[in-house]
Design a protein around this motif. Structure first.
Motif, PDB file in Angstrom:
ATOM      1  N   LEU A  19      -9.766  -5.641  29.331  1.00 31.29           N
ATOM      2  CA  LEU A  19     -10.315  -5.937  27.999  1.00 31.29           C
ATOM      3  C   LEU A  19     -11.186  -7.183  28.018  1.00 31.29           C
ATOM      4  O   LEU A  19     -12.259  -7.213  27.397  1.00 31.29           O
ATOM      5  CB  LEU A  19      -9.175  -6.102  26.991  1.00 31.29           C
ATOM      6  CG  LEU A  19      -8.345  -4.846  26.700  1.00 31.29           C
ATOM      7  CD1 LEU A  19      -7.200  -5.164  25.744  1.00 31.29           C
ATOM      8  CD2 LEU A  19      -9.226  -3.738  26.125  1.00 31.29           C
ATOM      9  N   LEU A  20     -10.755  -8.209  28.724  1.00 32.58           N
ATOM     10  CA  LEU A  20     -11.567  -9.433  28.819  1.00 32.58           C
ATOM     11  C   LEU A  20     -12.843  -9.179  29.613  1.00 32.58           C
ATOM     12  O   LEU A  20     -13.895  -9.754  29.309  1.00 32.58           O
ATOM     13  CB  LEU A  20     -10.750 -10.552  29.456  1.00 32.58           C
ATOM     14  CG  LEU A  20      -9.620 -11.121  28.581  1.00 32.58           C
ATOM     15  CD1 LEU A  20      -8.799 -12.145  29.359  1.00 32.58           C
ATOM     16  CD2 LEU A  20     -10.179 -11.757  27.308  1.00 32.58           C
ATOM     17  N   ALA A  21     -12.758  -8.304  30.618  1.00 37.30           N
ATOM     18  CA  ALA A  21     -13.961  -7.952  31.381  1.00 37.30           C
ATOM     19  C   ALA A  21     -14.955  -7.209  30.489  1.00 37.30           C
ATOM     20  O   ALA A  21     -16.170  -7.462  30.550  1.00 37.30           O
ATOM     21  CB  ALA A  21     -13.572  -7.096  32.584  1.00 37.30           C
ATOM     22  N   LEU A  22     -14.449  -6.305  29.670  1.00 38.30           N
ATOM     23  CA  LEU A  22     -15.326  -5.601  28.723  1.00 38.30           C
ATOM     24  C   LEU A  22     -15.996  -6.569  27.767  1.00 38.30           C
ATOM     25  O   LEU A  22     -17.190  -6.445  27.461  1.00 38.30           O
ATOM     26  CB  LEU A  22     -14.514  -4.569  27.932  1.00 38.30           C
ATOM     27  CG  LEU A  22     -14.115  -3.283  28.649  1.00 38.30           C
ATOM     28  CD1 LEU A  22     -13.211  -2.440  27.766  1.00 38.30           C
ATOM     29  CD2 LEU A  22     -15.352  -2.485  29.053  1.00 38.30           C
ATOM     30  N   LEU A  23     -15.234  -7.555  27.304  1.00 39.64           N
ATOM     31  CA  LEU A  23     -15.794  -8.539  26.383  1.00 39.64           C
ATOM     32  C   LEU A  23     -16.893  -9.344  27.060  1.00 39.64           C
ATOM     33  O   LEU A  23     -17.938  -9.614  26.459  1.00 39.64           O
ATOM     34  CB  LEU A  23     -14.689  -9.476  25.883  1.00 39.64           C
ATOM     35  CG  LEU A  23     -15.121 -10.591  24.922  1.00 39.64           C
ATOM     36  CD1 LEU A  23     -15.735  -9.989  23.658  1.00 39.64           C
ATOM     37  CD2 LEU A  23     -13.928 -11.469  24.563  1.00 39.64           C
ATOM     38  N   SER A  24     -16.683  -9.716  28.311  1.00 39.71           N
ATOM     39  CA  SER A  24     -17.697 -10.499  29.034  1.00 39.71           C
ATOM     40  C   SER A  24     -18.963  -9.682  29.278  1.00 39.71           C
ATOM     41  O   SER A  24     -20.074 -10.237  29.319  1.00 39.71           O
ATOM     42  CB  SER A  24     -17.123 -10.993  30.359  1.00 39.71           C
ATOM     43  OG  SER A  24     -16.859  -9.914  31.235  1.00 39.71           O
ATOM     44  N   LEU A  25     -18.828  -8.372  29.434  1.00 44.39           N
ATOM     45  CA  LEU A  25     -19.995  -7.520  29.669  1.00 44.39           C
ATOM     46  C   LEU A  25     -20.794  -7.274  28.400  1.00 44.39           C
ATOM     47  O   LEU A  25     -21.979  -6.930  28.458  1.00 44.39           O
ATOM     48  CB  LEU A  25     -19.552  -6.172  30.249  1.00 44.39           C
ATOM     49  CG  LEU A  25     -18.989  -6.199  31.680  1.00 44.39           C
ATOM     50  CD1 LEU A  25     -18.437  -4.832  32.044  1.00 44.39           C
ATOM     51  CD2 LEU A  25     -20.062  -6.626  32.668  1.00 44.39           C
ATOM     52  N   MET A  26     -20.154  -7.438  27.247  1.00 47.31           N
ATOM     53  CA  MET A  26     -20.818  -7.165  25.973  1.00 47.31           C
ATOM     54  C   MET A  26     -21.842  -8.223  25.602  1.00 47.31           C
ATOM     55  O   MET A  26     -22.805  -7.949  24.883  1.00 47.31           O
ATOM     56  CB  MET A  26     -19.776  -7.046  24.858  1.00 47.31           C
ATOM     57  CG  MET A  26     -18.933  -5.800  24.933  1.00 47.31           C
ATOM     58  SD  MET A  26     -17.619  -5.819  23.683  1.00 47.31           S
ATOM     59  CE  MET A  26     -18.573  -5.972  22.176  1.00 47.31           C
ATOM     60  N   HIS A  27     -21.652  -9.458  26.049  1.00 49.98           N
ATOM     61  CA  HIS A  27     -22.518 -10.583  25.664  1.00 49.98           C
ATOM     62  C   HIS A  27     -22.733 -10.616  24.149  1.00 49.98           C
ATOM     63  O   HIS A  27     -23.866 -10.488  23.656  1.00 49.98           O
ATOM     64  CB  HIS A  27     -23.878 -10.492  26.366  1.00 49.98           C
ATOM     65  CG  HIS A  27     -23.789 -10.522  27.854  1.00 49.98           C
ATOM     66  ND1 HIS A  27     -23.367 -11.625  28.555  1.00 49.98           N
ATOM     67  CD2 HIS A  27     -24.054  -9.569  28.786  1.00 49.98           C
ATOM     68  CE1 HIS A  27     -23.386 -11.363  29.849  1.00 49.98           C
ATOM     69  NE2 HIS A  27     -23.782 -10.120  30.029  1.00 49.98           N
ATOM     70  N   PRO A  28     -21.667 -10.746  23.372  1.00 52.17           N
ATOM     71  CA  PRO A  28     -21.788 -10.680  21.903  1.00 52.17           C
ATOM     72  C   PRO A  28     -22.631 -11.821  21.337  1.00 52.17           C
ATOM     73  O   PRO A  28     -22.401 -12.981  21.631  1.00 52.17           O
ATOM     74  CB  PRO A  28     -20.336 -10.788  21.438  1.00 52.17           C
ATOM     75  CG  PRO A  28     -19.628 -11.505  22.546  1.00 52.17           C
ATOM     76  CD  PRO A  28     -20.304 -11.085  23.804  1.00 52.17           C
ATOM     77  N   ARG A  29     -23.618 -11.467  20.526  1.00 47.53           N
ATOM     78  CA  ARG A  29     -24.486 -12.479  19.931  1.00 47.53           C
ATOM     79  C   ARG A  29     -24.728 -12.243  18.446  1.00 47.53           C
ATOM     80  O   ARG A  29     -25.279 -13.107  17.770  1.00 47.53           O
ATOM     81  CB  ARG A  29     -25.832 -12.497  20.671  1.00 47.53           C
ATOM     82  CG  ARG A  29     -25.707 -12.951  22.122  1.00 47.53           C
ATOM     83  CD  ARG A  29     -27.021 -12.897  22.848  1.00 47.53           C
ATOM     84  NE  ARG A  29     -26.883 -13.262  24.248  1.00 47.53           N
ATOM     85  CZ  ARG A  29     -27.865 -13.193  25.137  1.00 47.53           C
ATOM     86  NH1 ARG A  29     -29.065 -12.762  24.773  1.00 47.53           N
ATOM     87  NH2 ARG A  29     -27.647 -13.536  26.400  1.00 47.53           N
ATOM     88  N   GLY A 148     -10.818  -4.487  18.403  1.00 48.70           N
ATOM     89  CA  GLY A 148     -10.599  -5.547  19.381  1.00 48.70           C
ATOM     90  C   GLY A 148     -11.868  -6.285  19.730  1.00 48.70           C
ATOM     91  O   GLY A 148     -11.813  -7.336  20.389  1.00 48.70           O
ATOM     92  N   PHE A 149     -13.017  -5.772  19.289  1.00 44.60           N
ATOM     93  CA  PHE A 149     -14.292  -6.389  19.659  1.00 44.60           C
ATOM     94  C   PHE A 149     -15.146  -6.712  18.438  1.00 44.60           C
ATOM     95  O   PHE A 149     -16.364  -6.753  18.518  1.00 44.60           O
ATOM     96  CB  PHE A 149     -15.044  -5.477  20.642  1.00 44.60           C
ATOM     97  CG  PHE A 149     -14.326  -5.314  21.946  1.00 44.60           C
ATOM     98  CD1 PHE A 149     -14.483  -6.246  22.960  1.00 44.60           C
ATOM     99  CD2 PHE A 149     -13.458  -4.250  22.145  1.00 44.60           C
ATOM    100  CE1 PHE A 149     -13.802  -6.113  24.163  1.00 44.60           C
ATOM    101  CE2 PHE A 149     -12.766  -4.108  23.340  1.00 44.60           C
ATOM    102  CZ  PHE A 149     -12.941  -5.052  24.355  1.00 44.60           C
ATOM    103  N   VAL A 150     -14.489  -6.908  17.309  1.00 44.20           N
ATOM    104  CA  VAL A 150     -15.154  -7.420  16.107  1.00 44.20           C
ATOM    105  C   VAL A 150     -14.270  -8.518  15.523  1.00 44.20           C
ATOM    106  O   VAL A 150     -13.057  -8.542  15.747  1.00 44.20           O
ATOM    107  CB  VAL A 150     -15.385  -6.314  15.047  1.00 44.20           C
ATOM    108  CG1 VAL A 150     -16.407  -5.306  15.530  1.00 44.20           C
ATOM    109  CG2 VAL A 150     -14.078  -5.633  14.666  1.00 44.20           C
ATOM    110  N   THR A 151     -14.894  -9.416  14.776  1.00 45.66           N
ATOM    111  CA  THR A 151     -14.140 -10.511  14.172  1.00 45.66           C
ATOM    112  C   THR A 151     -13.546 -10.049  12.850  1.00 45.66           C
ATOM    113  O   THR A 151     -14.082 -10.294  11.763  1.00 45.66           O
ATOM    114  CB  THR A 151     -15.050 -11.739  13.953  1.00 45.66           C
ATOM    115  OG1 THR A 151     -15.612 -12.123  15.210  1.00 45.66           O
ATOM    116  CG2 THR A 151     -14.245 -12.912  13.406  1.00 45.66           C
ATOM    117  N   MET A 152     -12.440  -9.339  12.966  1.00 51.09           N
ATOM    118  CA  MET A 152     -11.691  -8.862  11.814  1.00 51.09           C
ATOM    119  C   MET A 152     -10.206  -8.955  12.164  1.00 51.09           C
ATOM    120  O   MET A 152      -9.835  -8.972  13.344  1.00 51.09           O
ATOM    121  CB  MET A 152     -12.079  -7.425  11.449  1.00 51.09           C
ATOM    122  CG  MET A 152     -13.556  -7.271  11.107  1.00 51.09           C
ATOM    123  SD  MET A 152     -14.026  -5.582  10.640  1.00 51.09           S
ATOM    124  CE  MET A 152     -13.328  -5.470   8.993  1.00 51.09           C
ATOM    125  N   ALA A 153      -9.356  -8.978  11.145  1.00 52.21           N
ATOM    126  CA  ALA A 153      -7.930  -9.240  11.363  1.00 52.21           C
ATOM    127  C   ALA A 153      -7.128  -8.004  11.752  1.00 52.21           C
ATOM    128  O   ALA A 153      -5.922  -8.102  11.970  1.00 52.21           O
ATOM    129  CB  ALA A 153      -7.326  -9.858  10.105  1.00 52.21           C
TER     130      ALA A 153
END
Length: 231
Positions: A19-29, A148-153
């Motif tokens: 999951l952390l690897a997926l997050l790093s690949l997304m480069h969220p901006r 898991g990949f958006v800023t929501m609760a």
């Protein structure tokens, strides 16, 4: 196969890495869901020591009806972006301060991981063979993956609800008071994070409240059955 608890923890660690690897690949901006803007604006304000932020063009929009944030409250030349469930922006603030938008997504990923782990531990109580498949199904193959990949609760609330259910079942089924030690705080967090948490909390509350009556009725039926066999 009968999966051991050690195997479950190994797979949980592997899921976390994935999951952390997926997050790093997304480069969220940029935000994906409009509500993220509210949460991030509130977290940003909290990192600066306030709940309210300055409004733009107050001479044109005196009442705050044209605000781009659609805030929850307008206070003169300031506005409060989001305070309905204050616990969430309070959790976001340190993550936002440490890592900006990406930092808040790490919090959501941790919520997703926690939801998968709690689900696996619940499944293990039913059958140990279900634990690891449940872990990966929730963590990588359920709709919760999106949250898991958006800023929501949502993912954090799902994790809290899962651990609340796990703790309460340990108390009810195994009579382990340690279950209440983390089950009740997790239930409280669920309520504080999401409006649906209140509905979720009513279910175990009703169960605990009705349990003595169910046990009394079951005991009565058992006694009648024993009397019938005796006679």
């Amino acid at each position: 196969p009968q999966w051991s608890l050690r195997s479950l923890w190994f797979n949980a660690a592997a899921l976390g890495v994935v999951l952390l690897a997926l997050l790093s690949l997304m480069h969220p901006r940029a935000v994906v869901v409009p509500d993220e803007g509210l949460y991030l604006a509130q977290a940003d304000a909290l990192t600066k020591g306030a709940w309210a932020v300055d409004r733009d063009a107050t001479d044109v929009d005196a009442d705050g009806e044209l605000s781009r944030l659609l805030p929850e409250a307008t206070l003169g030349d300031q506005e409060v972006p989001y305070a309905r469930h204050a616990t969430y922006p309070l959790l976001l603030a340190p993550a936002f301060w440490l890592g900006d938008y990406a930092g808040t997504l790490v919090l959501s990923v941790l919520g997703l991981w926690g939801a998968a782990l709690s689900g696996a531990l619940i499944a293990r109580r039913i059958d140990s063979r279900l634990a690891i498949p449940t872990l990966w199904l929730i963590g990588a193959g359920s709709p919760l993956l999106f949250y898991g990949f958006v800023t929501m609760a949502h993912s954090l609330a799902a994790a809290a609800a899962g651990f609340a259910f796990l703790g309460l079942t340990r108390w009810l089924d195994d009579h382990r008071w340690s279950g209440l030690a983390f089950g009740i705080p997790a239930l409280l967090v669920t309520v504080l994070l999401r409006s649906e948490g209140t509905i979720f909390a009513l279910a175990p509350a009703a169960t605990v409240g009705l349990l003595p009556f169910v046990e009394t009725g079951t005991r009565g039926l058992r006694d009648e059955d024993l009397d019938g066999h005796t006679n």
